[in-house]
Write a protein that holds these residues in place. Sequence first.
Motif, short mmCIF file in Angstrom:
data_model
loop_
_atom_site.label_atom_id
_atom_site.label_comp_id
_atom_site.label_asym_id
_atom_site.label_seq_id
_atom_site.Cartn_x
_atom_site.Cartn_y
_atom_site.Cartn_z
N TYR A 1 -1.35 -3.35 -8.37
CA TYR A 1 -1.55 -2.94 -7.18
C TYR A 1 -3.00 -3.73 -6.99
O TYR A 1 -3.01 -4.39 -5.43
CB TYR A 1 -2.53 -1.29 -6.96
N LEU B 1 -4.03 -7.07 -4.24
CA LEU B 1 -4.74 -7.08 -2.95
C LEU B 1 -5.26 -8.28 -3.37
O LEU B 1 -6.27 -8.18 -1.89
CB LEU B 1 -5.69 -5.56 -2.78
N TYR C 1 2.27 1.92 -3.36
CA TYR C 1 1.81 2.03 -4.36
C TYR C 1 1.43 3.05 -3.97
O TYR C 1 1.80 4.14 -5.52
CB TYR C 1 0.40 1.27 -4.07
N ARG C 2 1.12 4.11 -3.40
CA ARG C 2 0.77 5.81 -2.76
C ARG C 2 1.69 6.76 -3.49
O ARG C 2 1.47 7.72 -4.34
CB ARG C 2 0.14 5.55 -1.57
N LYS D 1 0.25 -1.26 -0.12
CA LYS D 1 0.31 -0.09 -0.35
C LYS D 1 0.92 1.63 0.03
O LYS D 1 0.78 2.53 -0.51
CB LYS D 1 -0.80 0.03 1.30
#
Length: 209
Positions: free
Chosen positions: A54, A58, A25-26, A22
């Motif tokens: 991403y 997930l 990716y951000r 996470k």
Amino acid sequence: MDLGDCYRLLGLRSGASFADIKASYRRLAQQYHPDINPDDNKAKDKFIALTEAYKLLLTVVLPEEETAAHKDRVSTSSGRDRPKATHREKTPSTKAQPQQPGTPKPPNLVEIEQRLKWKTYEQLQRFLQERRFPQAIALAEALSDRLSGDAEVRQWLAVAYQLWGRALISENQLLKARIYLKKALKTDPHNKSLWYEVQRDFERLEQIF
């Protein structure tokens, strides 16, 4: 795109945690976002690839809070109402019994896996409808590895192989098409409906050859 590609795109090692995925990716999404790079097509393509990677990760990596909650419930229930040994009595020593094969999973773990299964199924259907067959196959293979005993998941993977095989026939990639059609039969060998459909696909191949 397979899972290894997804990790590499996000600059992570295989098996990275949910939090790492996470966070990475951000950071990268902000760097390559089209709003920040309005005239840069390479940045736009990179952003799209990062987002796909991403989303795929997930579906196979559970958040730490879910796995931690499961561990807490198990440890709490196992220690509940257990009397403490005093100095006058010794706790009897018992040998740990090996877990028998086929032992049912805790209900909360089954629930998590079922949510994962159907969430992945929805994404798989979108990939197939959009004819993004390599992504669909990578997604189905990852789910099949995780839920190896699930007959429905094997069927979904077999269908993904078959549809990709058909698409390859249309693209005249006949040798590759044959490989994926064979994979479909091997993945779900007892599915008679699939077997008949794949046989027709093989007949198309023979006519072209």
